[in-house]
Design an enzyme around this catalytic site. Structure first.
Site, mmCIF file in Angstrom:
data_model
loop_
_atom_site.group_PDB
_atom_site.id
_atom_site.type_symbol
_atom_site.label_atom_id
_atom_site.label_comp_id
_atom_site.label_asym_id
_atom_site.label_seq_id
_atom_site.Cartn_x
_atom_site.Cartn_y
_atom_site.Cartn_z
ATOM 1 N N HIS A 40 0.824 -1.211 0.000
ATOM 2 C CA HIS A 40 0.000 0.000 0.000
ATOM 3 C C HIS A 40 0.857 1.260 0.000
ATOM 4 C CE1 HIS A 40 0.946 0.969 4.201
ATOM 5 N NE2 HIS A 40 0.832 -0.328 4.450
ATOM 6 N N GLU A 94 -2.241 -7.486 7.299
ATOM 7 C CA GLU A 94 -0.991 -7.248 8.004
ATOM 8 C C GLU A 94 -0.963 -8.043 9.309
ATOM 9 O OE1 GLU A 94 1.977 -6.918 7.996
ATOM 10 O OE2 GLU A 94 2.466 -4.795 7.687
#
Length: 332
Positions: free
Chosen positions: A77, A189
């Site tokens: 990201h 994550e």
């Protein structure tokens, strides 16, 4: 002696040992694991030079059937609010202020630049599916890079992102003329403790990103994140392997994945141990914000039932077809 060089899964972790022989993850066009015999037509083909080349370069050229290979484009990201403050002080990652952190304005500039690259390189037209972690920063990156153009209000077409979603100060993004985007929990994550890695409810995301497919996520609220338990590196790597196997099960041959630094690092670190060290480093080194890295994943199991679409059986119409080398063997 034939030389076989493989980039195999690291089997040091017990949770990964059962997967070690299932598949490989070579860099694109650096296919893996086939024996290469010496040929009198190859330059510098002596046994000693082949062995030296193998040791020096990490292995000889390798082949796999194309239908057992899948191209994946891995993307971290763009810069999030937590990245900025966490770089100054690690304790910021523990702050509730950065719960499910959104992209910074610099992050959106990074998105714009990556979007320009995937269009100019022709990559955009090749991608059949985009998979994203269901956190705000990854979803914003996915729709910004791989989404359609500006959204024009229509009753029959949902936007990928509504205007100003997640304090983005961005116009709405269209879902037309772009690959489908699918949210998957497996590529999240590191789970637990850090509020920036806790997701919002799926119903809230669906209001912000109406055309994204959240159907594979079972719980509306975040049932995976725990305030007092941090997922171990080994658990994260095992989850990453489960995600890779899931990718292999998909019918699409070219998939983009928008995910996170920790997930990428610990997942990819278990690959490439039989490659040259520089190749392993290229596979598993930490990703920069909004970096894209293209790799090929290979399924070596015999579980696949699909037939290679581009292969052709030949001998149609059938006729006599005895190759000379087979005839030689029969007459010896």
């Amino acid at each position: 002696m034939p030389i076989t060089i493989c980039a195999t899964i690291n089997t040091c972790s017990p949770s990964l040992s059962g997967l070690a022989s299932r598949f490989h993850l070579p860099l694109r066009y650096g296919y893996l694991s086939t024996a290469v015999s010496q040929s009198p037509f190859s330059p510098r083909c002596s046994s000693s030079s082949l062995e030296f080349a193998a040791m020096d370069n990490g292995g000889s050229p390798c082949l796999f059937p194309l239908y057992r290979c899948k191209t994946i484009h891995l993307v971290r990201h763009a810069q999030g609010m937590h990245n900025v403050e966490g770089d100054k002080n690690y304790k910021a990652y523990m702050s509730p202020e950065y719960f499910d952190a959104n992209l910074t304005q610099l992050g959106w500039q990074q998105v714009d630049n990556l979007r320009k690259h995937v269009h100019e390189s022709g990559l955009f037209k090749k991608i059949e599916l985009v998979v994203t972690s269901p956190l705000l920063r990854t979803i914003q990156t996915a729709v910004g890079v791989f989404g359609g153009g500006d959204y024009t209000d229509r009753m029959d077409i949902l936007p990928l992102m509504v205007a100003n979603a997640g304090n983005s100060d961005r116009a709405a993004i269209s879902s037309l003329n772009c690959p489908p985007i699918l949210a998957v929990e497996l590529c999240r994550e590191h789970l637990g403790v850090h509020p920036c890695d806790k997701r919002r409810s799926i119903s809230e995301y669906q209001c912000l990103f109406p055309a994204i497919d959240f159907s594979l996520i079972e719980s509306d609220e975040d049932a995976l994140w725990k305030a007092d338990v941090r997922e171990t590196k080994e658990e994260l790597a095992a989850r990453g392997m489960e995600f890779m196997i899931w990718l292999l099960s998909r019918k699409e041959k070219e998939i983009a994945v928008v995910t996170h630094s920790g997930f990428l690092y610990h997942t990819l670190a278990v690959f490439g141990n039989d490659c040259h060290p520089l190749v392993k480093q290229e596979i598993s080194k930490h990703f920069a914000n909004c970096e894209l890295r293209s790799l090929v994943i290979v399924d070596r199991s015999m579980n696949r039932l699909d037939f290679p679409e581009t292969n052709y059986p030949g001998n149609i119409p059938s006729g006599r077809d005895l190759p000379s080398d087979v005839a030689d063997e029969k007459n010896q």
